[in-house]
Design a protein around this motif. Structure first.
Motif, PDB file in Angstrom:
ATOM      1  N   ALA A  10      24.029  38.169  31.016  1.00 31.68           N
ATOM      2  CA  ALA A  10      23.896  38.345  32.462  1.00 31.68           C
ATOM      3  C   ALA A  10      24.934  37.536  33.229  1.00 31.68           C
ATOM      4  CB  ALA A  10      22.488  37.972  32.914  1.00 31.68           C
ATOM      5  N   VAL A  11      25.232  36.353  32.762  1.00 36.59           N
ATOM      6  CA  VAL A  11      26.226  35.521  33.448  1.00 36.59           C
ATOM      7  C   VAL A  11      27.598  36.173  33.371  1.00 36.59           C
ATOM      8  CG1 VAL A  11      27.392  33.286  33.442  1.00 36.59           C
ATOM      9  CG2 VAL A  11      24.927  33.399  33.073  1.00 36.59           C
ATOM     10  N   GLN A  12      27.954  36.679  32.196  1.00 35.82           N
ATOM     11  CA  GLN A  12      29.246  37.354  32.054  1.00 35.82           C
ATOM     12  C   GLN A  12      29.295  38.620  32.907  1.00 35.82           C
ATOM     13  OE1 GLN A  12      31.967  36.102  30.392  1.00 35.82           O
ATOM     14  NE2 GLN A  12      32.995  37.750  31.491  1.00 35.82           N
ATOM     15  N   ASP A  13      28.166  39.345  32.999  1.00 35.33           N
ATOM     16  CA  ASP A  13      28.120  40.535  33.845  1.00 35.33           C
ATOM     17  C   ASP A  13      28.368  40.177  35.311  1.00 35.33           C
ATOM     18  OD1 ASP A  13      27.586  42.059  31.616  1.00 35.33           O
ATOM     19  OD2 ASP A  13      25.407  42.162  31.995  1.00 35.33           O
ATOM     20  N   GLN A  14      27.799  39.065  35.737  1.00 37.66           N
ATOM     21  CA  GLN A  14      27.995  38.622  37.115  1.00 37.66           C
ATOM     22  C   GLN A  14      29.453  38.230  37.355  1.00 37.66           C
ATOM     23  OE1 GLN A  14      25.562  35.316  38.272  1.00 37.66           O
ATOM     24  NE2 GLN A  14      26.004  35.597  40.445  1.00 37.66           N
ATOM     25  N   ILE A  15      30.061  37.545  36.399  1.00 35.94           N
ATOM     26  CA  ILE A  15      31.478  37.175  36.514  1.00 35.94           C
ATOM     27  C   ILE A  15      32.342  38.421  36.574  1.00 35.94           C
ATOM     28  CG2 ILE A  15      33.412  36.107  35.295  1.00 35.94           C
ATOM     29  CD1 ILE A  15      31.338  34.048  34.204  1.00 35.94           C
ATOM     30  N   ASP A  16      32.065  39.394  35.706  1.00 30.78           N
ATOM     31  CA  ASP A  16      32.830  40.644  35.697  1.00 30.78           C
ATOM     32  C   ASP A  16      32.698  41.389  37.021  1.00 30.78           C
ATOM     33  OD1 ASP A  16      33.581  40.071  33.102  1.00 30.78           O
ATOM     34  OD2 ASP A  16      32.125  41.431  32.184  1.00 30.78           O
ATOM     35  N   ALA A  17      31.498  41.418  37.585  1.00 28.58           N
ATOM     36  CA  ALA A  17      31.279  42.098  38.861  1.00 28.58           C
ATOM     37  C   ALA A  17      32.035  41.399  39.988  1.00 28.58           C
ATOM     38  CB  ALA A  17      29.786  42.164  39.177  1.00 28.58           C
ATOM     39  N   THR A  18      32.056  40.074  39.973  1.00 34.28           N
ATOM     40  CA  THR A  18      32.769  39.314  40.996  1.00 34.28           C
ATOM     41  C   THR A  18      34.268  39.581  40.912  1.00 34.28           C
ATOM     42  OG1 THR A  18      31.087  37.585  40.921  1.00 34.28           O
ATOM     43  CG2 THR A  18      33.212  36.987  41.879  1.00 34.28           C
ATOM     44  N   VAL A  19      34.796  39.601  39.708  1.00 32.45           N
ATOM     45  CA  VAL A  19      36.228  39.883  39.525  1.00 32.45           C
ATOM     46  C   VAL A  19      36.547  41.307  39.961  1.00 32.45           C
ATOM     47  CG1 VAL A  19      38.044  40.153  37.793  1.00 32.45           C
ATOM     48  CG2 VAL A  19      36.555  38.151  37.731  1.00 32.45           C
ATOM     49  N   ALA A  20      35.706  42.262  39.586  1.00 32.02           N
ATOM     50  CA  ALA A  20      35.934  43.653  39.969  1.00 32.02           C
ATOM     51  C   ALA A  20      35.912  43.817  41.491  1.00 32.02           C
ATOM     52  CB  ALA A  20      34.888  44.559  39.325  1.00 32.02           C
ATOM     53  N   ASP A  21      34.998  43.129  42.166  1.00 29.83           N
ATOM     54  CA  ASP A  21      34.951  43.182  43.635  1.00 29.83           C
ATOM     55  C   ASP A  21      36.223  42.604  44.246  1.00 29.83           C
ATOM     56  OD1 ASP A  21      32.478  44.357  43.631  1.00 29.83           O
ATOM     57  OD2 ASP A  21      31.374  42.493  44.024  1.00 29.83           O
ATOM     58  N   ALA A  22      36.709  41.500  43.699  1.00 34.61           N
ATOM     59  CA  ALA A  22      37.928  40.881  44.215  1.00 34.61           C
ATOM     60  C   ALA A  22      39.137  41.787  44.017  1.00 34.61           C
ATOM     61  CB  ALA A  22      38.156  39.530  43.543  1.00 34.61           C
ATOM     62  N   VAL A  23      39.201  42.451  42.879  1.00 32.22           N
ATOM     63  CA  VAL A  23      40.309  43.378  42.608  1.00 32.22           C
ATOM     64  C   VAL A  23      40.242  44.556  43.576  1.00 32.22           C
ATOM     65  CG1 VAL A  23      41.217  45.018  40.915  1.00 32.22           C
ATOM     66  CG2 VAL A  23      40.614  42.705  40.208  1.00 32.22           C
ATOM     67  N   ARG A  24      39.044  45.107  43.796  1.00 29.03           N
ATOM     68  CA  ARG A  24      38.880  46.217  44.744  1.00 29.03           C
ATOM     69  C   ARG A  24      39.306  45.808  46.150  1.00 29.03           C
ATOM     70  NH1 ARG A  24      34.584  47.821  41.882  1.00 29.03           N
ATOM     71  NH2 ARG A  24      33.132  46.459  42.963  1.00 29.03           N
ATOM     72  N   ARG A  25      38.902  44.610  46.578  1.00 26.21           N
ATOM     73  CA  ARG A  25      39.278  44.106  47.904  1.00 26.21           C
ATOM     74  C   ARG A  25      40.785  43.941  48.024  1.00 26.21           C
ATOM     75  NH1 ARG A  25      36.974  39.207  47.938  1.00 26.21           N
ATOM     76  NH2 ARG A  25      35.169  39.951  46.865  1.00 26.21           N
ATOM     77  N   ALA A  26      41.410  43.383  46.997  1.00 22.60           N
ATOM     78  CA  ALA A  26      42.863  43.178  47.023  1.00 22.60           C
ATOM     79  C   ALA A  26      43.603  44.514  47.053  1.00 22.60           C
ATOM     80  CB  ALA A  26      43.299  42.356  45.813  1.00 22.60           C
ATOM     81  N   ARG A  27      43.133  45.472  46.279  1.00 23.17           N
ATOM     82  CA  ARG A  27      43.792  46.791  46.260  1.00 23.17           C
ATOM     83  C   ARG A  27      43.638  47.504  47.595  1.00 23.17           C
ATOM     84  NH1 ARG A  27      42.222  48.787  40.175  1.00 23.17           N
ATOM     85  NH2 ARG A  27      43.911  47.667  39.162  1.00 23.17           N
ATOM     86  N   SER A  28      42.521  47.293  48.280  1.00 20.61           N
ATOM     87  CA  SER A  28      42.325  47.963  49.563  1.00 20.61           C
ATOM     88  C   SER A  28      43.257  47.404  50.631  1.00 20.61           C
ATOM     89  CB  SER A  28      40.873  47.833  50.020  1.00 20.61           C
ATOM     90  OG  SER A  28      40.584  46.514  50.429  1.00 20.61           O
ATOM     91  N   ARG A  29      43.718  46.170  50.458  1.00 18.98           N
ATOM     92  CA  ARG A  29      44.627  45.556  51.433  1.00 18.98           C
ATOM     93  C   ARG A  29      46.089  45.886  51.167  1.00 18.98           C
ATOM     94  NH1 ARG A  29      41.145  40.762  50.829  1.00 18.98           N
ATOM     95  NH2 ARG A  29      42.695  40.022  49.360  1.00 18.98           N
ATOM     96  N   LEU A  30      46.392  46.494  50.022  1.00 16.70           N
ATOM     97  CA  LEU A  30      47.767  46.862  49.724  1.00 16.70           C
ATOM     98  C   LEU A  30      48.228  47.969  50.668  1.00 16.70           C
ATOM     99  CD1 LEU A  30      47.807  46.990  45.825  1.00 16.70           C
ATOM    100  CD2 LEU A  30      48.883  45.302  47.290  1.00 16.70           C
ATOM    101  N   GLN A  31      49.481  47.903  51.044  1.00 18.21           N
ATOM    102  CA  GLN A  31      50.023  48.941  51.901  1.00 18.21           C
ATOM    103  C   GLN A  31      50.136  50.235  51.119  1.00 18.21           C
ATOM    104  OE1 GLN A  31      53.693  47.518  53.476  1.00 18.21           O
ATOM    105  NE2 GLN A  31      52.746  45.843  54.574  1.00 18.21           N
TER     106      GLN A  31
END
Length: 87
Positions: A10-31
């Motif tokens: 469960a801890v690793q799943d939470q870490i993976d979800a946090t990283v995936a959210d950060a990647v999605r946020r960063a990609r949405s800010r790309l021009q």
């Protein structure tokens, strides 16, 4: 190791979800879209290879580097005393 109610991994799943959210946020800010053919700062031509490699590019390499350096300059405490690091 006892984890209470959380299942195994469960801890690793939470870490993976946090990283995936950060990647999605960063990609949405790309021009997106076509880049400029000339730099908006100095009006120098932007090479086609750069426009292809960086979607939505607006600056030439020299202007982008200058902008990155000025943005990074404020991130470091160059005074070095402990008092300045505690503030």
């Amino acid at each position: 190791m006892a984890t209470g109610w959380a299942g195994d991994g469960a801890v690793q799943d939470q870490i993976d979800a946090t990283v995936a959210d950060a990647v999605r946020r960063a990609r949405s800010r790309l021009q997106k879209g076509p880049g400029l053919s000339h730099c908006e700062e100095c009006d120098a031509p932007i090479p086609a290879a750069r426009r292809k490699a960086v979607p939505g590019v607006r600056l030439c390499v020299a202007c982008q580097q200058a902008q990155d350096e000025s943005a990074a300059a404020g991130l470091y405490n160059r005074r070095g005393s402990k008092d300045s690091q505690l503030r």
